[in-house]
Design a protein around this motif. Sequence first.
Motif, PDB file in Angstrom:
ATOM      1  N   VAL A 111       0.895  -1.106   0.110  1.00 43.99           N
ATOM      2  CA  VAL A 111       0.050  -0.058  -0.113  1.00 43.99           C
ATOM      3  C   VAL A 111       0.862   1.454  -0.003  1.00 43.99           C
ATOM      4  O   VAL A 111       1.845   1.296   0.734  1.00 43.99           O
ATOM      5  CB  VAL A 111      -0.945   0.092   1.409  1.00 43.99           C
ATOM      6  CG1 VAL A 111      -1.776   1.284   1.320  1.00 43.99           C
ATOM      7  CG2 VAL A 111      -1.898  -1.282   1.259  1.00 43.99           C
ATOM      8  N   TYR A 112       0.490   2.010  -0.850  1.00 43.09           N
ATOM      9  CA  TYR A 112       1.400   3.263  -1.000  1.00 43.09           C
ATOM     10  C   TYR A 112       0.464   4.647  -0.582  1.00 43.09           C
ATOM     11  O   TYR A 112      -0.432   4.660  -0.889  1.00 43.09           O
ATOM     12  CB  TYR A 112       1.765   3.694  -2.340  1.00 43.09           C
ATOM     13  CG  TYR A 112       2.633   2.607  -3.113  1.00 43.09           C
ATOM     14  CD1 TYR A 112       3.920   2.575  -2.825  1.00 43.09           C
ATOM     15  CD2 TYR A 112       2.034   1.479  -3.416  1.00 43.09           C
ATOM     16  CE1 TYR A 112       4.822   1.343  -3.486  1.00 43.09           C
ATOM     17  CE2 TYR A 112       2.743   0.404  -4.063  1.00 43.09           C
ATOM     18  CZ  TYR A 112       4.205   0.511  -4.161  1.00 43.09           C
ATOM     19  OH  TYR A 112       4.916  -0.544  -4.376  1.00 43.09           O
TER      20      TYR A 112
ATOM     21  N   THR B 137      -2.797  -1.625  -8.956  1.00 50.35           N
ATOM     22  CA  THR B 137      -3.920  -2.381  -9.579  1.00 50.35           C
ATOM     23  C   THR B 137      -5.275  -1.614  -8.972  1.00 50.35           C
ATOM     24  O   THR B 137      -6.227  -1.783  -9.518  1.00 50.35           O
ATOM     25  CB  THR B 137      -4.401  -3.958  -8.814  1.00 50.35           C
ATOM     26  OG1 THR B 137      -4.170  -3.741  -7.670  1.00 50.35           O
ATOM     27  CG2 THR B 137      -3.152  -4.751  -9.577  1.00 50.35           C
ATOM     28  N   ARG B 138      -5.012  -0.735  -7.815  1.00 55.46           N
ATOM     29  CA  ARG B 138      -5.980   0.375  -7.469  1.00 55.46           C
ATOM     30  C   ARG B 138      -5.291   1.882  -7.139  1.00 55.46           C
ATOM     31  O   ARG B 138      -4.381   1.894  -6.622  1.00 55.46           O
ATOM     32  CB  ARG B 138      -6.661  -0.251  -6.216  1.00 55.46           C
ATOM     33  CG  ARG B 138      -7.598  -1.640  -6.527  1.00 55.46           C
ATOM     34  CD  ARG B 138      -8.235  -2.156  -5.414  1.00 55.46           C
ATOM     35  NE  ARG B 138      -9.142  -1.283  -5.133  1.00 55.46           N
ATOM     36  CZ  ARG B 138     -10.131  -1.555  -3.951  1.00 55.46           C
ATOM     37  NH1 ARG B 138      -9.874  -2.621  -3.246  1.00 55.46           N
ATOM     38  NH2 ARG B 138     -11.175  -0.758  -3.799  1.00 55.46           N
ATOM     39  N   ILE B 139      -6.343   2.778  -7.383  1.00 50.96           N
ATOM     40  CA  ILE B 139      -6.024   4.332  -7.242  1.00 50.96           C
ATOM     41  C   ILE B 139      -6.980   4.538  -6.314  1.00 50.96           C
ATOM     42  O   ILE B 139      -8.089   4.643  -6.961  1.00 50.96           O
ATOM     43  CB  ILE B 139      -5.633   4.828  -8.320  1.00 50.96           C
ATOM     44  CG1 ILE B 139      -4.339   4.546  -9.021  1.00 50.96           C
ATOM     45  CG2 ILE B 139      -5.245   6.324  -8.019  1.00 50.96           C
ATOM     46  CD1 ILE B 139      -4.042   5.099 -10.311  1.00 50.96           C
ATOM     47  N   VAL B 140      -7.043   5.013  -5.091  1.00 49.93           N
ATOM     48  CA  VAL B 140      -8.196   5.377  -4.404  1.00 49.93           C
ATOM     49  C   VAL B 140      -7.832   6.654  -3.615  1.00 49.93           C
ATOM     50  O   VAL B 140      -6.582   7.011  -3.195  1.00 49.93           O
ATOM     51  CB  VAL B 140      -8.286   4.307  -3.114  1.00 49.93           C
ATOM     52  CG1 VAL B 140      -9.478   4.957  -2.273  1.00 49.93           C
ATOM     53  CG2 VAL B 140      -8.438   2.799  -3.469  1.00 49.93           C
TER      54      VAL B 140
ATOM     55  N   CYS C 241      -7.857  -2.684   4.943  1.00 50.68           N
ATOM     56  CA  CYS C 241      -8.702  -3.278   4.081  1.00 50.68           C
ATOM     57  C   CYS C 241      -7.879  -3.640   2.705  1.00 50.68           C
ATOM     58  O   CYS C 241      -8.072  -4.670   1.902  1.00 50.68           O
ATOM     59  CB  CYS C 241      -9.774  -2.699   3.735  1.00 50.68           C
ATOM     60  SG  CYS C 241     -11.161  -2.878   5.319  1.00 50.68           S
ATOM     61  N   LEU C 242      -6.867  -2.852   2.741  1.00 49.40           N
ATOM     62  CA  LEU C 242      -6.199  -2.815   1.193  1.00 49.40           C
ATOM     63  C   LEU C 242      -5.024  -3.491   1.287  1.00 49.40           C
ATOM     64  O   LEU C 242      -4.075  -3.509   0.370  1.00 49.40           O
ATOM     65  CB  LEU C 242      -6.177  -1.484   0.388  1.00 49.40           C
ATOM     66  CG  LEU C 242      -7.400  -0.762   0.061  1.00 49.40           C
ATOM     67  CD1 LEU C 242      -7.196   0.683  -0.169  1.00 49.40           C
ATOM     68  CD2 LEU C 242      -8.027  -1.551  -0.919  1.00 49.40           C
ATOM     69  N   VAL C 243      -4.655  -4.178   2.398  1.00 48.08           N
ATOM     70  CA  VAL C 243      -3.186  -4.640   2.764  1.00 48.08           C
ATOM     71  C   VAL C 243      -2.863  -5.715   1.608  1.00 48.08           C
ATOM     72  O   VAL C 243      -1.841  -5.900   1.308  1.00 48.08           O
ATOM     73  CB  VAL C 243      -3.264  -5.325   4.165  1.00 48.08           C
ATOM     74  CG1 VAL C 243      -4.071  -6.387   4.186  1.00 48.08           C
ATOM     75  CG2 VAL C 243      -1.666  -5.374   4.405  1.00 48.08           C
TER      76      VAL C 243
ATOM     77  N   ARG D  81      -2.703 -11.233   9.160  1.00 43.64           N
ATOM     78  CA  ARG D  81      -3.813 -10.462   8.349  1.00 43.64           C
ATOM     79  C   ARG D  81      -4.151  -9.108   8.752  1.00 43.64           C
ATOM     80  O   ARG D  81      -4.334  -8.807   9.874  1.00 43.64           O
ATOM     81  CB  ARG D  81      -5.148 -11.425   8.456  1.00 43.64           C
ATOM     82  CG  ARG D  81      -6.010 -10.692   7.461  1.00 43.64           C
ATOM     83  CD  ARG D  81      -6.854 -11.896   6.567  1.00 43.64           C
ATOM     84  NE  ARG D  81      -7.986 -11.192   6.081  1.00 43.64           N
ATOM     85  CZ  ARG D  81      -7.720 -10.827   4.807  1.00 43.64           C
ATOM     86  NH1 ARG D  81      -6.632 -10.599   3.948  1.00 43.64           N
ATOM     87  NH2 ARG D  81      -8.907 -10.497   4.053  1.00 43.64           N
ATOM     88  N   ARG D  82      -4.111  -8.079   7.615  1.00 43.79           N
ATOM     89  CA  ARG D  82      -4.265  -6.990   7.914  1.00 43.79           C
ATOM     90  C   ARG D  82      -3.557  -6.193   8.785  1.00 43.79           C
ATOM     91  O   ARG D  82      -3.955  -5.139   9.468  1.00 43.79           O
ATOM     92  CB  ARG D  82      -5.645  -6.842   8.189  1.00 43.79           C
ATOM     93  CG  ARG D  82      -6.898  -7.260   7.449  1.00 43.79           C
ATOM     94  CD  ARG D  82      -8.133  -7.057   7.602  1.00 43.79           C
ATOM     95  NE  ARG D  82      -8.391  -5.694   7.560  1.00 43.79           N
ATOM     96  CZ  ARG D  82      -9.611  -5.089   8.240  1.00 43.79           C
ATOM     97  NH1 ARG D  82     -10.725  -5.728   8.422  1.00 43.79           N
ATOM     98  NH2 ARG D  82      -9.669  -4.011   8.234  1.00 43.79           N
ATOM     99  N   ALA D  83      -2.340  -6.505   8.603  1.00 48.82           N
ATOM    100  CA  ALA D  83      -1.257  -5.838   9.551  1.00 48.82           C
ATOM    101  C   ALA D  83       0.239  -5.410   8.409  1.00 48.82           C
ATOM    102  O   ALA D  83       0.222  -6.083   7.639  1.00 48.82           O
ATOM    103  CB  ALA D  83      -0.726  -6.618  10.869  1.00 48.82           C
ATOM    104  N   PHE D  84       0.699  -4.507   8.937  1.00 45.45           N
ATOM    105  CA  PHE D  84       1.871  -4.046   8.113  1.00 45.45           C
ATOM    106  C   PHE D  84       3.131  -4.220   9.018  1.00 45.45           C
ATOM    107  O   PHE D  84       3.261  -4.153  10.249  1.00 45.45           O
ATOM    108  CB  PHE D  84       1.742  -2.612   7.943  1.00 45.45           C
ATOM    109  CG  PHE D  84       0.813  -2.134   6.903  1.00 45.45           C
ATOM    110  CD1 PHE D  84       0.772  -2.395   5.456  1.00 45.45           C
ATOM    111  CD2 PHE D  84      -0.504  -1.751   7.541  1.00 45.45           C
ATOM    112  CE1 PHE D  84      -0.105  -2.487   4.612  1.00 45.45           C
ATOM    113  CE2 PHE D  84      -1.473  -1.869   6.426  1.00 45.45           C
ATOM    114  CZ  PHE D  84      -1.496  -1.945   5.226  1.00 45.45           C
TER     115      PHE D  84
END
Length: 156
Positions: A3-4, A47-50, A92-94, A143-146
């Motif tokens: 995630v950026y 793959t996604r830009i939010v 959610c985007l991890v 899951r869902r952690a950085f």
Amino acid sequence: MTVYLLRHADAGSRGKFTGDDQLRPLNAHGRYQAADLVEVLGQLGLTRIVSSPYRRCIETVAPLAAALGIPIEIHAALAEGPGGPAIELTRCLVDEQAVLCSHGDIIPEILDALVVHDALSLGNDPKCQKASTWILEPKSQVRRAFASASYIPPPR
């Protein structure tokens, strides 16, 4: 996946803009920064830009979206204000290869939460300059952690 977290490019002074701040556009310097971000982020397999619904955020990612042929997803969680929804969206985007474009109040709040809950290290002097990016790498077993964060300064 990665995630950026991208802070919008230069939009000039909030106090000098006479209209609704949500409609404040990028200035000339910010438009150059947005164009340069295509080179910085365009080769990352996104793959996604939010984006926040604010004009300056949308204009920041528009050149990248055009270059990659990816639609910009507008998400209110990335707008200025309380950062709780943005933290949840980031988690959610991890599992995505996504860029999230937001503001100077939201990105530090996301990072602070990750420092506390994921034991993420931001180094000695974390920054959040306009048109800068934080790279968030996920933990492989949680899951869902950085696991890590690194900083890319603005392109100019």
